[in-house]
Design a protein around this motif. Structure first.
Motif, PDB file in Angstrom:
ATOM      1  N   GLY A   7      -8.788  -1.219  -5.977  1.00 39.81           N
ATOM      2  CA  GLY A   7     -10.198  -1.560  -5.870  1.00 39.81           C
ATOM      3  C   GLY A   7     -10.519  -2.661  -4.874  1.00 39.81           C
ATOM      4  N   LYS A   8      -9.477  -3.327  -4.340  1.00 35.39           N
ATOM      5  CA  LYS A   8      -9.741  -4.402  -3.368  1.00 35.39           C
ATOM      6  C   LYS A   8      -9.393  -3.933  -1.960  1.00 35.39           C
ATOM      7  N   LYS A   9     -10.109  -4.478  -0.957  1.00 41.95           N
ATOM      8  CA  LYS A   9      -9.808  -4.134   0.435  1.00 41.95           C
ATOM      9  C   LYS A   9      -8.837  -5.180   0.999  1.00 41.95           C
ATOM     10  N   ILE A  10      -7.637  -4.730   1.289  1.00 34.70           N
ATOM     11  CA  ILE A  10      -6.574  -5.625   1.743  1.00 34.70           C
ATOM     12  C   ILE A  10      -6.490  -5.572   3.272  1.00 34.70           C
ATOM     13  N   PRO A  11      -6.637  -6.697   3.973  1.00 39.23           N
ATOM     14  CA  PRO A  11      -6.551  -6.655   5.431  1.00 39.23           C
ATOM     15  C   PRO A  11      -5.138  -6.330   5.925  1.00 39.23           C
ATOM     16  N   ALA A  12      -5.077  -5.560   7.006  1.00 46.85           N
ATOM     17  CA  ALA A  12      -3.798  -5.156   7.583  1.00 46.85           C
ATOM     18  C   ALA A  12      -4.001  -4.910   9.075  1.00 46.85           C
ATOM     19  N   ASN A  13      -2.897  -4.750   9.786  1.00 47.93           N
ATOM     20  CA  ASN A  13      -2.968  -4.470  11.220  1.00 47.93           C
ATOM     21  C   ASN A  13      -2.179  -3.219  11.563  1.00 47.93           C
ATOM     22  N   ALA A  51       0.868  -1.188   0.000  1.00 52.43           N
ATOM     23  CA  ALA A  51       0.000   0.000   0.000  1.00 52.43           C
ATOM     24  C   ALA A  51       0.897   1.228   0.000  1.00 52.43           C
ATOM     25  N   ARG A  52       0.802   2.027  -1.052  1.00 53.42           N
ATOM     26  CA  ARG A  52       1.647   3.226  -1.192  1.00 53.42           C
ATOM     27  C   ARG A  52       0.958   4.431  -0.567  1.00 53.42           C
ATOM     28  N   GLY A  53       1.663   5.558  -0.604  1.00 51.54           N
ATOM     29  CA  GLY A  53       1.094   6.811  -0.126  1.00 51.54           C
ATOM     30  C   GLY A  53      -0.245   7.094  -0.793  1.00 51.54           C
ATOM     31  N   ASN A  54      -1.201   7.696  -0.031  1.00 51.19           N
ATOM     32  CA  ASN A  54      -2.551   8.049  -0.496  1.00 51.19           C
ATOM     33  C   ASN A  54      -3.535   6.886  -0.567  1.00 51.19           C
ATOM     34  N   THR A  55      -3.097   5.676  -0.190  1.00 52.33           N
ATOM     35  CA  THR A  55      -4.033   4.554  -0.105  1.00 52.33           C
ATOM     36  C   THR A  55      -5.035   4.837   1.004  1.00 52.33           C
ATOM     37  N   LYS A  56      -6.328   4.645   0.698  1.00 59.64           N
ATOM     38  CA  LYS A  56      -7.358   4.899   1.707  1.00 59.64           C
ATOM     39  C   LYS A  56      -7.444   3.745   2.704  1.00 59.64           C
ATOM     40  N   ILE A  57      -7.699   4.099   3.970  1.00 62.38           N
ATOM     41  CA  ILE A  57      -7.797   3.095   5.037  1.00 62.38           C
ATOM     42  C   ILE A  57      -9.247   3.026   5.518  1.00 62.38           C
ATOM     43  N   TYR A  58      -9.769   1.784   5.682  1.00 65.28           N
ATOM     44  CA  TYR A  58     -11.153   1.565   6.124  1.00 65.28           C
ATOM     45  C   TYR A  58     -11.191   0.718   7.391  1.00 65.28           C
ATOM     46  N   ASN A  59     -12.305   0.831   8.133  1.00 66.93           N
ATOM     47  CA  ASN A  59     -12.524  -0.086   9.262  1.00 66.93           C
ATOM     48  C   ASN A  59     -13.324  -1.288   8.762  1.00 66.93           C
ATOM     49  N   ASP A  60     -13.686  -2.203   9.698  1.00 65.81           N
ATOM     50  CA  ASP A  60     -14.392  -3.415   9.264  1.00 65.81           C
ATOM     51  C   ASP A  60     -15.851  -3.141   8.871  1.00 65.81           C
ATOM     52  N   LYS A  61     -16.312  -1.896   9.081  1.00 61.46           N
ATOM     53  CA  LYS A  61     -17.669  -1.521   8.642  1.00 61.46           C
ATOM     54  C   LYS A  61     -17.622  -0.749   7.328  1.00 61.46           C
ATOM     55  N   ASN A  62     -16.457  -0.792   6.671  1.00 62.29           N
ATOM     56  CA  ASN A  62     -16.285  -0.145   5.369  1.00 62.29           C
ATOM     57  C   ASN A  62     -16.342   1.389   5.431  1.00 62.29           C
ATOM     58  N   GLN A  63     -16.085   1.936   6.621  1.00 59.48           N
ATOM     59  CA  GLN A  63     -16.031   3.400   6.751  1.00 59.48           C
ATOM     60  C   GLN A  63     -14.583   3.848   6.626  1.00 59.48           C
ATOM     61  N   GLU A  64     -14.384   4.939   5.901  1.00 62.39           N
ATOM     62  CA  GLU A  64     -13.021   5.442   5.718  1.00 62.39           C
ATOM     63  C   GLU A  64     -12.518   6.039   7.031  1.00 62.39           C
ATOM     64  N   ILE A  65     -11.340   5.612   7.461  1.00 63.97           N
ATOM     65  CA  ILE A  65     -10.814   6.071   8.753  1.00 63.97           C
ATOM     66  C   ILE A  65      -9.427   6.703   8.640  1.00 63.97           C
ATOM     67  N   GLY A  66      -8.880   6.769   7.428  1.00 65.46           N
ATOM     68  CA  GLY A  66      -7.563   7.375   7.329  1.00 65.46           C
ATOM     69  C   GLY A  66      -6.902   7.146   5.991  1.00 65.46           C
ATOM     70  N   LYS A 116      -7.514  -4.253  13.517  1.00 62.99           N
ATOM     71  CA  LYS A 116      -7.653  -4.720  12.123  1.00 62.99           C
ATOM     72  C   LYS A 116      -8.156  -3.564  11.253  1.00 62.99           C
ATOM     73  N   ILE A 117      -7.470  -3.306  10.178  1.00 59.81           N
ATOM     74  CA  ILE A 117      -7.908  -2.275   9.235  1.00 59.81           C
ATOM     75  C   ILE A 117      -7.859  -2.849   7.817  1.00 59.81           C
ATOM     76  N   PHE A 118      -8.386  -2.082   6.851  1.00 61.58           N
ATOM     77  CA  PHE A 118      -8.396  -2.531   5.458  1.00 61.58           C
ATOM     78  C   PHE A 118      -7.862  -1.423   4.555  1.00 61.58           C
ATOM     79  N   LEU A 119      -7.000  -1.806   3.637  1.00 60.24           N
ATOM     80  CA  LEU A 119      -6.354  -0.848   2.741  1.00 60.24           C
ATOM     81  C   LEU A 119      -6.914  -1.039   1.345  1.00 60.24           C
ATOM     82  N   GLU A 120      -7.361   0.044   0.716  1.00 54.88           N
ATOM     83  CA  GLU A 120      -7.939  -0.082  -0.622  1.00 54.88           C
ATOM     84  C   GLU A 120      -6.850   0.023  -1.684  1.00 54.88           C
ATOM     85  N   VAL A 121      -6.479  -1.137  -2.230  1.00 56.76           N
ATOM     86  CA  VAL A 121      -5.434  -1.185  -3.262  1.00 56.76           C
ATOM     87  C   VAL A 121      -6.042  -1.751  -4.546  1.00 56.76           C
TER      88      VAL A 121
END
Lengths: 126, 368
Positions: free
Chosen positions: B344-350, B292-307, B337-342
């Protein structure tokens, strides 16, 4: 005899009958630097000429891999997913990306021959 | 404006550098070995970095200058001994970081090391905040060379004897070829190392002698992967005008003694110290091999953008993708647990602790 051709996006394609093997050129790997990630199309999926069919990433940046011809993905090379550095080591042989059952052989016509590609690669990187 | 070249430009070409423009300078992104080998060589032996594009701002003055600089920087400059240095920030009134920098006390004032892309702007800001009362010199006749890695102390000591006795974040004057050089024990790789300020005309022979003693030139590409593994921020990526040092998780760089005092941005910072912050810089480790590079959007497990991710790459020493970025404070706990949008896919991360790579300073030579 198999025919090898090259695209302007720096992919090579080797055609054996209706089966095509596709990878990225040595020149492409030299421009990318150390490859640390590869993503391939799904087996059974259809890809269209000049469409995205994978991703390679170096430490610096991500680049799309395009397919020079259309077809059905019949095989992918798990070796380069497990160890992406193999792409830098042997890009035009063992580190192929995917194999296609092609639809239309005439799509090969617009692609470059080896000497043409080498000239193209030299000019575009200068 | 034409692209500037550093005094090592010919040497970069000689050693096969791929040159790119960076902050108005022609700089080496990598040499023949490539980023991964250069990164690993720095961690196992020692690497030489041309950082001459960075600003070396000398300000002369006595106690008045110390007082006036404390009105600008949130550092404890009065307690600083000669040749000691501290990491600090140039902030705006909103507490946003205009630049991150190192301030060293010298025998006749202070030396501030500034980021290349910010240095001319910093100079104007600092000059105007000091009301033009002091002599400021953004030095253009000195190169700056970093030598980093476990072998750095041995290599440098062969070329400039005595410098291996320097303590971390301390500096001193030494002599090389009958000319004064200023050396500090510091760096940006997570390794032990030094930064050497040297006359342009001596820089090339100095670097060649480091190479003869076993060191190698390392490009900006490996400098970036090294600093990311070490959890260090890059200005413009991880720090900017809208982000405060507290949000950047750099609270440690603001001494307690300064929190109640006045400096540029102090009101905002005091408030953030008391009430906390909305966003916080965290380490991020993707579960898979996806980067995940710079500017990748971060989501929570409810698909809300958190960072948002601010830096990300493959870490050659940790052999895994690594990233850092800002998340809503309620998600900043380690192992969240967070998800990174790379693509178009949500990639799990910690969320994970920084740094990703920690040097074992077993011999206790580094006094952090």
């Amino acid at each position: 005899m198999s025919e090898v051709k090259y695209s302007k996006e720096h992919e090579w394609i080797k055609l054996d009958g209706e089966e095509a093997t596709i990878g990225i050129t040595k020149h492409a790997t030299e421009m990318l630097g150390d490859i640390v990630f590869a993503e391939l199309p799904e087996k059974g999926s259809h890809v269209d000429k000049d469409g995205t069919a994978g991703v390679v990433e170096s430490t610096k940046a991500a680049s799309d891999v395009y397919t020079p011809v259309s077809g059905e993905v019949i095989d992918t090379n798990q070796m380069i997913v497990d160890d992406p550095s193999k792409i830098n080591e042997d890009p035009e042989e063992s580190a192929w990306f995917f194999k296609l059952k092609i639809k239309d052989k005439s799509e090969m016509d617009s692609l470059m021959k080896k000497e043409e590609y080498e000239k193209f690669a030299k000019e575009t990187s200068a | 404006m034409s692209i500037k070249k550093t005094s090592l430009n010919n040497l970069h070409i000689k050693y096969g550098a791929k040159l790119v423009e960076f902050a108005g300078y022609q700089m080496p992104i990598q040499y023949k070995d490539g980023i991964i080998q250069e990164h690993k060589y720095t961690r196992s032996h020692s690497g030489i970095f041309d950082v001459s594009h960075m600003g070396q701002l000398f300000i002369s003055g006595g106690d008045d200058l110390t007082n006036d600089l404390e009105k600008i920087f949130p550092a404890d400059l009065k307690k600083l001994k000669i040749n000691q240095s501290k990491y600090s920030f140039l902030m705006n009134n909103k507490g946003g970081i205009q630049d991150d920098l190192i301030i060293a006390k010298t025998s006749d004032g202070f030396l501030i090391i500034l980021n290349a892309a910010c240095k001319y702007n910093d100079y104007e800001i600092i000059k105007s905040k000091l009301d033009n009362q002091y002599k400021l010199n953004l030095e253009e006749t000195l190169s700056l060379i970093a030598l980093q890695g476990p072998e750095a102390k041995n290599v440098l000591n062969k070329v400039i004897p005595g410098c291996n006795s320097l303590k971390f974040m301390n500096g001193n004057n030494y002599v090389y070829k009958n000319e004064k050089v200023y050396i500090t024990r510091s760096g940006y790789t997570g390794e032990d190392g030094f930064e050497i300020s040297i006359k342009h005309s001596d820089a090339e022979t100095f670097v060649e002698s480091l190479i003869k003693n076993g060191s190698k030139l390392i490009g900006l590409g490996a400098r970036d992967t090294l600093r990311m593994e070490a959890g260090l921020c890059l200005y413009g990526n991880d720090l900017d005008n809208d982000t405060s040092p507290i949000e950047a998780n750099l609270k440690w760089a603001i001494p307690k003694s300064r929190i109640e005092t006045e400096f540029v941005g102090s009101e905002v910072l005091k408030n953030q110290f008391q009430s906390g912050v909305k966003k916080l810089r965290v380490g991020i480790k993707p579960d898979s091999k996806v980067i995940a590079r710079g500017n990748t959007k971060i989501y929570n497990d409810k698909n809300q953008e958190i960072g948002k991710v601010t830096s990300g790459t493959f870490g050659p020493s940790v052999e895994h993708p690594i990233a850092m970025g800002y998340v809503d404070n309620s998600y900043s706990t380690v192992n969240t647990k967070i998800f990174l949008e790379v693509r178009g896919k949500k990639i799990p991360a910690n969320i994970c602790n920084l740094p990703f790579y920690k040097k074992n300073y077993a011999k206790g030579e580094i006094n952090v």
